[in-house]
Design an enzyme around this catalytic site. Sequence first.
Site, short mmCIF file in Angstrom:
data_model
loop_
_atom_site.label_atom_id
_atom_site.label_comp_id
_atom_site.label_asym_id
_atom_site.label_seq_id
_atom_site.Cartn_x
_atom_site.Cartn_y
_atom_site.Cartn_z
N HIS A 1 -8.33 116.73 -78.34
CA HIS A 1 -7.39 116.36 -77.50
C HIS A 1 -6.59 114.60 -78.06
CE1 HIS A 1 -3.53 115.21 -75.05
NE2 HIS A 1 -4.73 114.29 -74.17
N HIS B 1 -7.68 107.10 -74.48
CA HIS B 1 -6.99 107.06 -73.70
C HIS B 1 -6.67 108.03 -72.13
CE1 HIS B 1 -4.90 110.78 -74.92
NE2 HIS B 1 -4.45 111.35 -74.00
N GLU C 1 -9.71 108.44 -67.00
CA GLU C 1 -9.36 109.23 -66.03
C GLU C 1 -10.15 110.36 -65.84
OE1 GLU C 1 -6.98 108.32 -64.26
OE2 GLU C 1 -6.07 111.02 -63.74
N ASP C 2 -11.36 110.82 -67.55
CA ASP C 2 -11.16 112.66 -67.55
C ASP C 2 -13.27 112.23 -67.68
OD1 ASP C 2 -8.88 113.41 -66.65
OD2 ASP C 2 -8.80 113.42 -69.05
N ASP D 1 0.33 111.56 -76.65
CA ASP D 1 -0.29 113.03 -75.71
C ASP D 1 0.40 114.06 -74.81
OD1 ASP D 1 -1.92 112.94 -73.38
OD2 ASP D 1 -0.83 112.16 -71.87
N ASP E 1 25.06 122.11 -90.79
CA ASP E 1 24.26 121.38 -91.11
C ASP E 1 22.70 122.67 -90.81
OD1 ASP E 1 24.11 121.19 -88.24
OD2 ASP E 1 23.91 119.08 -89.09
MN MN Z 1 -4.41 113.08 -72.66
#
Ligand code: MN
Length: 491
Positions: A48, A72, A76-77, A140, A261
């Site tokens: 990811h 990123h 948090e994780d 993300d 188009d």
């Molecule tokens: Mn993420």
Amino acid sequence: MLTIDDILNNFKLPLTVRRESLIMGAYKFAAAAHRGQKRKSGENYIQHSLETALTLAKIGMGSKTIAAGLLHDVPEDTSVTLSEIEKNFGEEIAQMVDGITKLGKIKLRESKEEYILENLRKMFLAMAQDIRVVIIKLADRLHNMNTLEYLPKDKQLRIARETMEIFAPIANRLGIGEIKGQLEDLAFKFLEPENYKYINELEEKYYLEGEKYTNQAIKEIGKELASEGINVIEISGRKKHLYRLFLKLKRKDMDISQIYDLVAIRIIMPDIPDCYETLGIVHKKYHPMVGRIKDYISLPKPNGYQSIHTTIFGPEGRIIEVQIRTKKMHDEAEFGIAAHWIYSEKERKGWRDYFFRKKAKVPMEELEWVRQLREWQNDIGRDDFEEFIEGLKIDFFKNHIFAFTPKGDIIDLPEEATPIDFAYSIHSEIGSRAMGAKADGKIVPLDYHIQNGQVIEILTSRENKKPSSDWIRFVKTSIAKTRIRQQLKRE
Ligand code: MN
């Protein structure tokens, strides 16, 4: 499966030793932190982070933004903290990562209106501090949308709606057409599965049928240009994004023969005179359709889009749209403000200055991006948007700050507001029971001046407690003052 080489190979700026080692370092750090973690799809979590970084590389972002993209989700994780990121990668990257973490903590409200505003506000806050944070958030989100099928149904719908109503318009505003198109198509798939299926099949059918003629026209035009000795950077076919096709079809009573188009030929040229010369050559080869020649090079669209469009009767009379533009115009259309990065010599200036001036003291009207924000009205379709922007200008920029609760609620405060103001804005009980406070995890005094974007945690006593009369001296909000006086009087 992606590797770090995919990111390095797609890096658009010169890959200096310093940049390469920064990207490699961030990758190793993130891979170690996420080791053993899996995504809902079953993939290693680092995939990811790599997908996010790859999108950033493809749209031409710099090495610091890519490093922040790789990192990123670390604070948090994982058990690795932001301060460890700062120790290893410096303040600038740590601040970007922190900004993304804060954007992720958003709490969605029940009411749709409210949550849109809430999200927008948070986005603006992030933008005002560093627009790169918003771009990382888009990358993300793009990967999260690509793996949305692995989430439960109710989450799918909420995230898809949020993508359609908030993230795609933001990508559009920033001019990143490629991300906007992908986000819309992915959201469309989950929000309107039946229409999506219908359009997908319809396009497939017409595209396959049209491809033969398009390829033939590409070959013929290429031959003509070569015989005139004109250099071409690229000539290729492009498919219309499904959601955009759906919207257009709805306007044309679902009559696909009215869409000219559906298949387009894109010709990318070195410079502007080549574009006009090419237009002449295309028209000499194939008849143009009357009233369909649009010169957006001389008269750019309001969003800055530049290109020449014409519709021709191609091989066997097939209708094909042809778009002619320079490489710079093309990159700007696909990558938006990110392209300003590529085209600005100085990495630190460029689009960053183009959009905002940090801690600007200049009048708001002078800021290009305030004008851009106004245009959001069209994208969001809110009647009171103008009012919202007006309010934003005064509250947000002049003397207001936003702080967050640990759960992600946003609290509006005047400048120099203190944790006591913050506590009373939440609830008068929390105010009176306040014993201490943390700002971004660090203990601060109760008369501390909260900074824009900080997460504030109020430490309260278990028992009922009356406020301290000292507090009146330093609180900034009238709500805190009034409540404190009331509570003291009651004693
Ligand atoms: Mn993420």
